[in-house]
Design an enzyme around this catalytic site. Structure first.
Site, short mmCIF file in Angstrom:
data_model
loop_
_atom_site.label_atom_id
_atom_site.label_comp_id
_atom_site.label_asym_id
_atom_site.label_seq_id
_atom_site.Cartn_x
_atom_site.Cartn_y
_atom_site.Cartn_z
CG HIS A 363 -2.07 -0.94 1.08
ND1 HIS A 363 -2.00 -2.25 1.51
CD2 HIS A 363 -3.30 -0.80 0.55
CE1 HIS A 363 -3.15 -2.86 1.25
NE2 HIS A 363 -3.95 -2.00 0.67
N GLY A 364 2.15 1.14 0.00
CA GLY A 364 2.99 2.32 -0.12
C GLY A 364 3.55 2.78 1.22
#
Length: 480
Positions: A363-364
């Site tokens: 998700h970063g």
């Protein structure tokens, strides 16, 4: 348009934005509180419908309709080809996917094309030179590209709008690399491009395996005259739009901010439910797009029903473990197959933490997401231990997952005792869910990702209650 882009971020636990760009209509709406018979803050039922539900729904249908149209075009191409010209079908899938990406993300389309090209070059080269490391190196290249875009190459707010779609593409690339046999050649460039850029899954998901995509384009879909896929797709779309209006409009009308005077937990529950409803919107829209494009089954859905999320299992949870499983079924399958089972030899606790860590990385670089996911990892591990210990000690069916039927523990008087114990444990899971979800409040501060202070401030306002309860539960499991 920007509001819709942010909804694409929602394939798993993620920071969604709400409103489809309609927030201005609500903020600028002038009202007289004395004229509102239903809501002390100025919005009646009719006003909510006119100034939020209808414009938001119309805007959503305008964008989603274009996605579904191009998915239908691909379905027609596949149906007419009937597997005879697979190369043309792969090319059509890739080109239509690019059109869809350009509609949603404009010039950021190039980041998807470059990502797909880099991953394929890596896969093709490593498969020939060192096939044992194909999956590992494809993962490294995809992750490096995504992190480079997030840190240096793309402006933060713009990258935030495509991060969810990039995550889906990376999951596809990694699974294609890990699923390949060392003795088998890699997929051809057209097949790979058609798979990664498939229009039915490229924006909202869901993740599908290369085998699912290949089966869909080589097997003639149901006849266009058949109504089953039409009914399924329309039903998914309607449910998605209902959840979107719940997230964007109805919850603020039913549970206004003034209720904070009664309890901050009411507003916390509203914000968490709003986030969950926006996730359900993404899930059902992704189901509709996949069905229209011809994806009718997947490895993560052996029953043949293309189901991305189960809202009923989340809103009335037996346990947090079941929430995690049912939140995003394809993501759960992907993490279990490509992370948990690989890390399992190191121990269950290590495998659980690796799984949630991998989800956070996908998700970063986002403290908010990482904090929520890693908290979930500790919570679910603690819950699994506690329920297992209680079940063994009391002989009751109170495990985190429902026992397989017939269950020897779930008989006679023990049945009611199990229900009596499962109820407070289920309420505890709902309490944790509301607490963790409060950080996803949809405020404008999240346009480029929330600052770490935002997450801590939200939890501090609630006294870090959930974390204290989880810590106490963990201590109990050590003492038992």
């Amino acid at each position: 348009m920007d509001g819709l882009m942010d909804y694409a971020d929602g394939v798993d636990v993620e920071d969604l934005e709400y409103g489809y760009g309609q927030e201005e209509d609500i903020d600028d709406y002038e009202y007289d509180a004395d004229d509102s018979p239903f809501n002390d803050e100025g919005f009646s039922f009719q006003e909510t419908v006119e100034h939020c539900v209808l414009p938001t729904t119309n805007d959503a249908i305008g964008h989603i309709g274009k996605l579904l149209f191009w998915c239908f075009v691909l379905r027609i191409i596949v149906t007419l080809s009937s597997g005879r010209t697979s190369g043309m079908v792969h090319l059509a899938s890739a080109l239509i996917g690019c059109l869809v990406l350009h509609h949603f993300f404009t010039d950021l389309l190039v980041t998807f094309v470059v990502h797909a090209a880099l991953s394929y070059v890596t896969l093709a080269a490593v498969t020939r030179l060192a096939p044992r490391y194909a999956g590992l190196l494809v993962t490294a290249v995809s992750l490096t590209f995504v992190l480079s875009c997030e840190l240096w190459l793309v402006e933060a707010a713009r990258w935030h709008s495509v991060r969810g779609a990039q995550m889906i593409l990376m999951m596809k690339a990694v699974s294609a690399g890990l699923d390949g046999s060392p003795a088998a050649p890699p997929p051809g460039p057209l097949q790979y491009a058609g798979y990664l850029l498939h229009p039915g899954t490229v924006v909202f998901g869901p993740w599908i395996a290369l085998a699912d995509y290949t089966a869909a384009v080589h097997t003639r879909p149901a006849q266009l005259a058949s109504m089953r896929w039409v009914v399924t797709s329309v039903g998914s779309l309607v449910l998605g739009l209902v959840f979107m209006t719940v997230s964007t409009c109805w919850l603020n009308w039913l549970l206004p901010d003034r209720l904070v005077l009664i309890s901050m937990w009411i507003v916390a529950y509203r914000e968490a439910l709003s986030f969950r409803s926006s996730h359900y919107f993404v899930s059902f829209v992704s189901q509709a797009a996949a069905n229209v494009s011809g994806i009718t089954s997947a490895v993560w859905s052996p029953s043949g029903e293309l189901l991305v999320s189960r809202p009923t299992a989340i809103e009335a949870p037996r346990s947090l473990v079941e929430v995690v499983v049912n939140w995003n079924l394809p993501m759960h399958y992907w993490l279990k197959t490509y992370v948990f089972r690989v890390a399992r030899p190191a121990g269950t606790a290590a495998a659980v933490l690796c799984t949630y860590g991998a989800s956070a990385v996908l998700h970063g670089l986002n403290f908010q997401l990482a904090a929520v996911l890693l908290s979930l990892g500790v919570y679910t591990y603690t819950e699994h231990r506690l329920r297992g210990q209680l079940g063994d000690a009391l002989g009751l069916c109170v495990l985190a997952r429902r026992c397989a039927q017939p269950c020897s523990r779930h008989a006679g008087a023990g049945r009611w005792a199990a229900r009596a114990l499962n109820l407070p444990l289920a309420l505890l899971a709902a309490f944790h869910l509301a607490y963790l979800g409060v950080v996803f409040d949809g405020s404008s501060a999240g346009a480029s990702g929330y600052h770490w202070r935002h997450t801590l401030d939200k939890w501090e306002a609630l006294g870090f209650a959930s974390h204290w309860v989880a810590a106490g539960s963990l201590v109990v499991t050590w003492l038992l």
